[in-house]
Design a protein around this motif. Structure first.
Motif, mmCIF file in Angstrom:
data_model
loop_
_atom_site.group_PDB
_atom_site.id
_atom_site.type_symbol
_atom_site.label_atom_id
_atom_site.label_comp_id
_atom_site.label_asym_id
_atom_site.label_seq_id
_atom_site.Cartn_x
_atom_site.Cartn_y
_atom_site.Cartn_z
ATOM 1 N N GLY A 49 0.709 -1.193 0.166
ATOM 2 C CA GLY A 49 -0.123 -0.054 0.018
ATOM 3 C C GLY A 49 0.805 1.251 -0.181
ATOM 4 O O GLY A 49 0.273 2.243 0.379
ATOM 5 N N ARG A 50 2.074 1.338 -0.349
ATOM 6 C CA ARG A 50 2.828 2.459 -0.418
ATOM 7 C C ARG A 50 2.732 3.246 -1.702
ATOM 8 O O ARG A 50 2.281 2.864 -2.563
ATOM 9 C CB ARG A 50 4.651 1.968 -0.766
ATOM 10 N N VAL A 51 2.885 4.379 -1.478
ATOM 11 C CA VAL A 51 2.673 5.447 -2.712
ATOM 12 C C VAL A 51 4.420 5.821 -3.044
ATOM 13 O O VAL A 51 4.323 6.055 -4.384
ATOM 14 C CB VAL A 51 1.920 6.683 -2.210
ATOM 15 N N CYS A 52 4.841 6.045 -2.300
ATOM 16 C CA CYS A 52 6.342 6.599 -2.865
ATOM 17 C C CYS A 52 7.155 5.627 -3.644
ATOM 18 O O CYS A 52 8.044 5.818 -4.247
ATOM 19 C CB CYS A 52 7.169 7.035 -1.479
ATOM 20 N N ALA A 53 6.966 4.087 -3.097
ATOM 21 C CA ALA A 53 7.773 3.123 -3.516
ATOM 22 C C ALA A 53 7.438 3.242 -5.158
ATOM 23 O O ALA A 53 8.317 2.558 -5.884
ATOM 24 C CB ALA A 53 7.329 1.860 -3.086
ATOM 25 N N PHE A 54 6.472 3.803 -5.706
ATOM 26 C CA PHE A 54 6.264 3.483 -7.199
ATOM 27 C C PHE A 54 7.376 4.402 -7.969
ATOM 28 O O PHE A 54 7.667 4.319 -9.093
ATOM 29 C CB PHE A 54 4.987 4.131 -7.661
ATOM 30 N N CYS A 55 8.224 5.258 -7.039
ATOM 31 C CA CYS A 55 9.187 6.047 -7.962
ATOM 32 C C CYS A 55 10.695 5.985 -7.114
ATOM 33 O O CYS A 55 11.640 6.044 -7.600
ATOM 34 C CB CYS A 55 8.966 7.561 -7.876
ATOM 35 N N HIS A 56 10.487 5.739 -5.635
ATOM 36 C CA HIS A 56 11.679 5.767 -4.706
ATOM 37 C C HIS A 56 11.919 4.600 -3.847
ATOM 38 O O HIS A 56 10.901 3.965 -3.638
ATOM 39 C CB HIS A 56 11.625 7.005 -3.994
ATOM 40 N N THR A 57 12.958 4.333 -3.585
ATOM 41 C CA THR A 57 13.268 3.350 -2.652
ATOM 42 C C THR A 57 14.588 3.597 -2.002
ATOM 43 O O THR A 57 15.324 4.490 -2.370
ATOM 44 C CB THR A 57 13.958 2.084 -3.553
ATOM 45 N N HIS A 75 12.138 3.016 -10.309
ATOM 46 C CA HIS A 75 11.432 2.617 -11.407
ATOM 47 C C HIS A 75 12.200 2.347 -12.535
ATOM 48 O O HIS A 75 13.485 2.986 -12.767
ATOM 49 C CB HIS A 75 10.237 3.879 -11.597
ATOM 50 N N LYS A 76 11.946 1.835 -13.630
ATOM 51 C CA LYS A 76 12.611 1.303 -14.910
ATOM 52 C C LYS A 76 13.107 3.073 -15.467
ATOM 53 O O LYS A 76 12.024 3.798 -15.617
ATOM 54 C CB LYS A 76 11.985 0.545 -15.696
ATOM 55 N N VAL A 77 13.944 3.024 -15.770
ATOM 56 C CA VAL A 77 14.529 4.356 -16.556
ATOM 57 C C VAL A 77 14.481 4.190 -18.130
ATOM 58 O O VAL A 77 15.062 3.216 -18.690
ATOM 59 C CB VAL A 77 15.939 4.601 -16.351
ATOM 60 N N ARG A 105 14.401 13.013 -17.439
ATOM 61 C CA ARG A 105 14.428 11.805 -17.758
ATOM 62 C C ARG A 105 13.678 10.835 -16.979
ATOM 63 O O ARG A 105 13.071 9.731 -17.376
ATOM 64 C CB ARG A 105 15.941 11.386 -17.857
ATOM 65 N N LEU A 106 13.646 11.134 -15.628
ATOM 66 C CA LEU A 106 12.739 10.330 -14.731
ATOM 67 C C LEU A 106 11.309 10.387 -15.125
ATOM 68 O O LEU A 106 10.586 9.524 -14.994
ATOM 69 C CB LEU A 106 13.030 10.597 -13.391
ATOM 70 N N CYS A 107 10.929 11.526 -15.401
ATOM 71 C CA CYS A 107 9.428 11.878 -16.093
ATOM 72 C C CYS A 107 9.120 10.744 -17.137
ATOM 73 O O CYS A 107 7.969 10.395 -17.303
ATOM 74 C CB CYS A 107 9.256 13.040 -16.491
ATOM 75 N N MET A 108 10.165 10.335 -18.062
ATOM 76 C CA MET A 108 9.920 9.609 -19.186
ATOM 77 C C MET A 108 9.760 8.047 -18.756
ATOM 78 O O MET A 108 9.572 7.315 -19.499
ATOM 79 C CB MET A 108 10.973 9.772 -20.328
ATOM 80 N N GLY A 113 4.976 6.269 -22.723
ATOM 81 C CA GLY A 113 4.078 5.523 -23.561
ATOM 82 C C GLY A 113 4.530 4.030 -23.575
ATOM 83 O O GLY A 113 4.034 3.132 -24.257
ATOM 84 N N VAL A 114 5.660 3.763 -22.893
ATOM 85 C CA VAL A 114 6.159 2.378 -23.229
ATOM 86 C C VAL A 114 6.227 1.542 -21.958
ATOM 87 O O VAL A 114 6.031 0.394 -21.709
ATOM 88 C CB VAL A 114 7.628 2.374 -23.709
ATOM 89 N N ILE A 115 6.836 2.227 -20.916
ATOM 90 C CA ILE A 115 6.941 1.840 -19.512
ATOM 91 C C ILE A 115 5.850 1.972 -18.766
ATOM 92 O O ILE A 115 5.120 2.854 -18.392
ATOM 93 C CB ILE A 115 8.160 2.449 -18.784
ATOM 94 N N ALA A 116 5.297 0.654 -18.208
ATOM 95 C CA ALA A 116 4.149 0.683 -17.314
ATOM 96 C C ALA A 116 4.203 1.737 -16.242
ATOM 97 O O ALA A 116 5.204 1.607 -15.720
ATOM 98 C CB ALA A 116 3.643 -0.805 -16.846
ATOM 99 N N VAL A 117 3.292 2.498 -15.902
ATOM 100 C CA VAL A 117 3.382 3.542 -14.871
ATOM 101 C C VAL A 117 3.258 2.929 -13.471
ATOM 102 O O VAL A 117 3.628 3.417 -12.546
ATOM 103 C CB VAL A 117 2.298 4.557 -15.149
ATOM 104 N N ASP A 118 3.038 1.637 -13.279
ATOM 105 C CA ASP A 118 2.895 0.909 -12.256
ATOM 106 C C ASP A 118 4.124 0.032 -11.794
ATOM 107 O O ASP A 118 4.184 -0.705 -11.012
ATOM 108 C CB ASP A 118 1.477 0.300 -11.646
ATOM 109 N N GLN A 119 5.178 -0.055 -12.821
ATOM 110 C CA GLN A 119 6.125 -0.598 -12.790
ATOM 111 C C GLN A 119 7.118 -0.303 -11.515
ATOM 112 O O GLN A 119 7.363 0.999 -11.584
ATOM 113 C CB GLN A 119 7.054 -0.478 -14.034
ATOM 114 N N HIS A 120 7.676 -1.006 -10.653
ATOM 115 C CA HIS A 120 8.425 -0.569 -9.721
ATOM 116 C C HIS A 120 9.071 -1.632 -8.845
ATOM 117 O O HIS A 120 8.698 -2.857 -9.130
ATOM 118 C CB HIS A 120 7.858 0.352 -8.477
#
Length: 234
Positions: A49-57, A75-77, A105-108, A113-120
């Motif tokens: 149920g984390r929120v920050c984890a989708f971008c940060h670790t 997240h995948k770069v 670049r992190l925004c991309m 449109g290629v990398i899944a937004v929930d990938q982490h």
């Protein structure tokens, strides 16, 4: 650079798949915002149920030589270095090398449109399709096909920009944002360590939904184009 970190969201950011419930108000924080992937119907929620984890670790950040800014990324770069930048006869500046310098670049990592937004955290992710992979009004795949030529320019130096283009302000006009109002325009820039303060996605968008004053995480209100004239002297 003001700590307005990353993951740019652009224009509306309605994330394709239907949403589970209403969003947190503008400036109300990242939890429940459009950058909370747990909000996205059709996405795989974080296992804890984390929120920050989708971008940060806190550990084992994702490494990429293409990154010159890495805030413990999970997240995948997108490592493509051939993104087509904005070009126009009215653009009185020069892209300083990589248009995706700094946080852009992190925004991309999501807005390509290629990398899944929930990938982490090494998970593949499932959230693709619809507005997430389209590049049109109301869609979020701003960098689809590695093409930024139809978007506001990024990657250029804000230092002395008023001298180069008198139509750009020296100091920001942001009456609804006391943090930015009357500050030098370079406040919005990313310091690349080469004496340049670069325009990035984070120059317009507060991805953590804290200092923004309108939708799409914008630093000023769209009413009467106050967001535009924050920088553009029109």
């Amino acid at each position: 650079m003001k700590k307005i970190t990353i993951l740019t969201a652009i224009a509306g950011l309605t994330l394709g798949a239907s949403l589970a419930y209403g969003y947190t108000a503008d400036g109300g924080g990242v939890v429940g915002s459009k950058h909370d992937m747990n909000m996205l119907s059709g996405a795989a929620p974080d296992s804890q149920g984390r929120v920050c984890a989708f971008c940060h670790t806190p550990h084992h950040k994702v490494e990429a030589t293409e990154l010159d800014y890495n805030p413990l990324w999970s997240h995948k770069v997108n490592v493509d270095t051939s993104f087509a930048p904005y070009e126009s006869v009215t653009f009185n500046s020069t892209i300083a090398g990589d248009p995706l310098a700094g946080p852009s670049r992190l925004c991309m990592s999501c807005h390509d449109g290629v990398i899944a937004v929930d990938q982490h955290y090494g998970n593949t992710g499932t959230a693709l399709g619809g507005k997430i992979t389209a590049d049109g009004f109301g869609d979020i795949a701003i960098g689809k096909f590695s093409d930024l030529s139809n978007d506001h320019p990024i990657g250029f130096d804000l230092t002395g920009i008023h001298t180069t283009d008198p139509g750009i302000r020296d100091t920001l006009k942001a009456p609804n944002n006391s943090t930015l109002n009357t500050q030098p325009i370079t406040t919005l820039g990313f310091n690349n360590g080469k004496g340049q303060m670069l325009m990035t996605c984070a120059s317009c968008h507060d991805v953590h939904n804290k200092d923004n004053k309108d939708t799409a995480f914008l630093y000023e209100k769209q009413l009467n184009s106050q967001f535009c004239v924050m920088c553009h002297d029109k």
